[in-house]
Design an enzyme around this catalytic site. Sequence first.
Site: not given
Ligand code: GNR
Ligand code: NI
Length: 174
Positions: A46, A51, A94-95, A136-137, A140
Site C-alpha cells: 500500500g 508518502q 511501513c515504507l 493503515h493508509e 497516513h
Molecule cells: O507494505 C506494507 N505492508 C504492510 C503490512 C502490514 C500492514 C500494513 C502494511 S502497509 C505497508 C506499506 C506502507 O507503508 N503503506 O503506507
Molecule cells: Ni505506511
Amino acid sequence: MTIKTILTEPNKILREVSKLVEKVGKEEQKLMDDMLETMYAANGIGLAAIQIGVPKRIIVIDISKDQYKKEPRYFVNPVIKNKDPQKATYQEGCLSVPNQFAEIDRPSQCDVEYLDYNGEKQILHADGLLATCIQHEMDHLEGILFIDYLSKLKKSMIIKKLSKQKKSSEALVI
Ligand code: GNR
Ligand code: NI
C-alpha cells in the site's frame, strides 16, 4: 510512470493532513500511476500520496501475492463507514518507517466509500489484510503512523534509530 522517493520518519510532511481531491483528472491519474510504480519498486502492499510528498487524499493498494497477477486498487477521498467492533492483530510495517515492525490491533472488517481511478463512486467491504492495509493508509491521510500506537518508549526508540540512520546516510553524500 516514475518511481518517486518515499519520505521516511522523522519528516514533518508525513504529519500533514491530506486534502480532499476535487476532481479525478489526468494529474491525479498520473499521480496514482507513479504511486503504484513506487509501491511495487519498494515491495509494499500500500502507499498513500503523502508518502511521496503529495498531500492529497489518495491511496493505492495491491495485496495480491502473485507478481504476475497484479490487482491494483485505487482509492480517492476514501471514507471508512462501518468498523467491526472485533479487532484483528497484524504485524505491521511501513515504507516510511523502514525495517521496523510491530503488532497493531485494528477493526477486523470495514466498509470503505471512495472514488476509483475513473472518478466513479464505489463501496468496498474489506476484511483480513485488506482491511488492515486500508486503515493503515487512511491513517497516513491524517498524518498518523503505526508507531503512534506504540508506547512512548518504543516509539521514541524507533524514531531515534531512524534519525541516526538518516544522519549516517546523509554523511555519505559528500
Ligand atoms: O507494505 C506494507 N505492508 C504492510 C503490512 C502490514 C500492514 C500494513 C502494511 S502497509 C505497508 C506499506 C506502507 O507503508 N503503506 O503506507
Ligand atoms: Ni505506511
